[in-house]
Scaffold this motif. Structure first.
Motif, PDB file in Angstrom:
ATOM      1  N   GLU A  43       0.825  -1.206   0.000  1.00 35.37           N
ATOM      2  CA  GLU A  43       0.000   0.000   0.000  1.00 35.37           C
ATOM      3  C   GLU A  43       0.860   1.258   0.000  1.00 35.37           C
ATOM      4  O   GLU A  43       0.596   2.197  -0.750  1.00 35.37           O
ATOM      5  N   VAL A  44       1.878   1.291   0.843  1.00 37.52           N
ATOM      6  CA  VAL A  44       2.750   2.471   0.898  1.00 37.52           C
ATOM      7  C   VAL A  44       3.385   2.702  -0.473  1.00 37.52           C
ATOM      8  O   VAL A  44       3.390   3.823  -0.989  1.00 37.52           O
ATOM      9  N   VAL A  45       3.907   1.647  -1.081  1.00 34.26           N
ATOM     10  CA  VAL A  45       4.570   1.759  -2.376  1.00 34.26           C
ATOM     11  C   VAL A  45       3.569   2.167  -3.462  1.00 34.26           C
ATOM     12  O   VAL A  45       3.850   3.063  -4.270  1.00 34.26           O
ATOM     13  N   ASP A  46       2.400   1.549  -3.477  1.00 34.33           N
ATOM     14  CA  ASP A  46       1.385   1.888  -4.487  1.00 34.33           C
ATOM     15  C   ASP A  46       0.937   3.343  -4.357  1.00 34.33           C
ATOM     16  O   ASP A  46       0.851   4.061  -5.353  1.00 34.33           O
ATOM     17  N   TYR A  47       0.636   3.783  -3.144  1.00 33.07           N
ATOM     18  CA  TYR A  47       0.188   5.160  -2.925  1.00 33.07           C
ATOM     19  C   TYR A  47       1.303   6.139  -3.284  1.00 33.07           C
ATOM     20  O   TYR A  47       1.081   7.151  -3.952  1.00 33.07           O
ATOM     21  N   GLY A  48       2.518   5.837  -2.838  1.00 35.63           N
ATOM     22  CA  GLY A  48       3.649   6.716  -3.126  1.00 35.63           C
ATOM     23  C   GLY A  48       3.933   6.818  -4.614  1.00 35.63           C
ATOM     24  O   GLY A  48       4.161   7.918  -5.140  1.00 35.63           O
ATOM     25  N   LYS A 145      -8.005  18.219 -12.117  1.00 33.87           N
ATOM     26  CA  LYS A 145      -8.703  18.403 -10.842  1.00 33.87           C
ATOM     27  C   LYS A 145      -9.067  17.058 -10.216  1.00 33.87           C
ATOM     28  O   LYS A 145      -8.907  16.854  -9.009  1.00 33.87           O
ATOM     29  N   THR A 146      -9.524  16.128 -11.020  1.00 35.76           N
ATOM     30  CA  THR A 146      -9.868  14.795 -10.524  1.00 35.76           C
ATOM     31  C   THR A 146      -8.621  14.096  -9.984  1.00 35.76           C
ATOM     32  O   THR A 146      -8.641  13.513  -8.895  1.00 35.76           O
ATOM     33  N   ALA A 147      -7.523  14.175 -10.731  1.00 36.99           N
ATOM     34  CA  ALA A 147      -6.273  13.550 -10.295  1.00 36.99           C
ATOM     35  C   ALA A 147      -5.738  14.221  -9.032  1.00 36.99           C
ATOM     36  O   ALA A 147      -5.199  13.548  -8.142  1.00 36.99           O
ATOM     37  N   ALA A 148      -5.896  15.536  -8.928  1.00 40.23           N
ATOM     38  CA  ALA A 148      -5.452  16.260  -7.727  1.00 40.23           C
ATOM     39  C   ALA A 148      -6.233  15.780  -6.507  1.00 40.23           C
ATOM     40  O   ALA A 148      -5.658  15.571  -5.429  1.00 40.23           O
ATOM     41  N   GLY A 149      -7.539  15.597  -6.664  1.00 36.25           N
ATOM     42  CA  GLY A 149      -8.352  15.061  -5.567  1.00 36.25           C
ATOM     43  C   GLY A 149      -7.920  13.647  -5.189  1.00 36.25           C
ATOM     44  O   GLY A 149      -7.868  13.288  -4.013  1.00 36.25           O
ATOM     45  N   ALA A 150      -7.588  12.851  -6.187  1.00 42.34           N
ATOM     46  CA  ALA A 150      -7.119  11.487  -5.929  1.00 42.34           C
ATOM     47  C   ALA A 150      -5.781  11.512  -5.190  1.00 42.34           C
ATOM     48  O   ALA A 150      -5.567  10.743  -4.247  1.00 42.34           O
ATOM     49  N   THR A 153      -6.324  12.308  -1.598  1.00 45.10           N
ATOM     50  CA  THR A 153      -6.836  11.136  -0.901  1.00 45.10           C
ATOM     51  C   THR A 153      -5.699  10.198  -0.502  1.00 45.10           C
ATOM     52  O   THR A 153      -5.624   9.733   0.638  1.00 45.10           O
ATOM     53  N   LEU A 154      -4.786   9.926  -1.430  1.00 39.09           N
ATOM     54  CA  LEU A 154      -3.676   9.023  -1.142  1.00 39.09           C
ATOM     55  C   LEU A 154      -2.722   9.609  -0.096  1.00 39.09           C
ATOM     56  O   LEU A 154      -2.225   8.886   0.773  1.00 39.09           O
ATOM     57  N   ALA A 180      -8.610   5.988  -6.612  1.00 38.03           N
ATOM     58  CA  ALA A 180      -7.712   7.144  -6.657  1.00 38.03           C
ATOM     59  C   ALA A 180      -6.495   6.831  -7.519  1.00 38.03           C
ATOM     60  O   ALA A 180      -6.091   7.643  -8.363  1.00 38.03           O
ATOM     61  N   ILE A 181      -5.905   5.661  -7.321  1.00 37.76           N
ATOM     62  CA  ILE A 181      -4.747   5.250  -8.126  1.00 37.76           C
ATOM     63  C   ILE A 181      -5.146   5.174  -9.598  1.00 37.76           C
ATOM     64  O   ILE A 181      -4.406   5.620 -10.479  1.00 37.76           O
ATOM     65  N   GLY A 182      -6.326   4.636  -9.871  1.00 38.35           N
ATOM     66  CA  GLY A 182      -6.826   4.538 -11.244  1.00 38.35           C
ATOM     67  C   GLY A 182      -7.032   5.907 -11.879  1.00 38.35           C
ATOM     68  O   GLY A 182      -6.703   6.099 -13.062  1.00 38.35           O
ATOM     69  N   GLN A 183      -7.568   6.853 -11.121  1.00 34.76           N
ATOM     70  CA  GLN A 183      -7.784   8.193 -11.672  1.00 34.76           C
ATOM     71  C   GLN A 183      -6.454   8.866 -12.008  1.00 34.76           C
ATOM     72  O   GLN A 183      -6.336   9.564 -13.017  1.00 34.76           O
ATOM     73  N   ILE A 184      -5.451   8.660 -11.181  1.00 36.65           N
ATOM     74  CA  ILE A 184      -4.130   9.221 -11.479  1.00 36.65           C
ATOM     75  C   ILE A 184      -3.539   8.543 -12.713  1.00 36.65           C
ATOM     76  O   ILE A 184      -2.937   9.204 -13.566  1.00 36.65           O
TER      77      ILE A 184
END
Length: 192
Positions: A43-48, A145-150, A153-154, A180-184
């Protein structure tokens, strides 16, 4: 019934469910006066990595780069490089483990660096997109804007992993880290 109230209630419920799931993914144990936090490495690696992808992509979007200016753009590049190094240090400290103790000095230093860099990405890039995009409209602005919100979140989810007072999610949409990862990923693909 007011649709905004229903939406808010639904989002609060979703954030509560996410917080409960997050607490299950990262454990906190206490033995006497010693508290140990165990982090889920994936999770840490995926979010980062998603935050890194967002930052790297966003600074190359013309309206973002223009709004940031030369000095902040150079600072953002430094922060992105630092985040990349922090993620590598975290992965090195974790080794092949699926979970690690935040209390380990090398893990704590790397994770805290990831958090600090994530917060700088938030301050430098997310805030520019949110502030600048208010007066702009296009599919690129909407995706940014959508990616910024995602990304927010992360960043909040990473903070919540070690926040002893409990998760506090600023962004209510999306409440699913995978979304969130998908939107980015969509944002990075559309800009790359």
């Amino acid at each position: 019934m007011n649709p905004n109230i229903s939406r808010r209630s639904l989002l609060r419920a979703g954030a509560g469910t996410l917080a409960a799931g997050l607490l299950a993914a990262c454990t906190t144990t206490k033995s006497g006066t010693v508290t140990t936090i165990t982090l889920n490495v994936a999770e840490v690696v995926d979010y980062g990595n998603a935050i890194l992808s967002f930052g790297s992509t966003a600074i190359n979007v013309s309206f973002v780069a223009s709004a940031m200016g030369t000095a902040n753009l150079a600072l953002a590049n430094t922060v992105i490089a630092s985040l990349k190094s922090a993620l590598a240090a975290f992965q090195s400290a974790a080794g092949s483990s699926t979970s690690v103790s935040y209390d380990s000095a090398s893990v704590k230093a790397a994770f805290d660096s990831i958090l600090a860099d994530g917060e700088k990405v938030d301050t430098l890039i997310v805030s520019v997109i949110v502030g600048t995009a208010t007066n702009l409209s296009s599919s690129v602005v909407s995706e940014a804007k959508t990616a910024a919100g995602a990304a927010e979140t992360l960043i909040d989810l990473l903070k919540a992993m070690v926040d002893m007072s409990g998760p506090r999610l600023r962004a209510v949409s999306p409440v699913d880290p995978n979304a969130a990862i998908g939107q980015i990923a969509v944002f990075a693909a559309s800009q790359g």
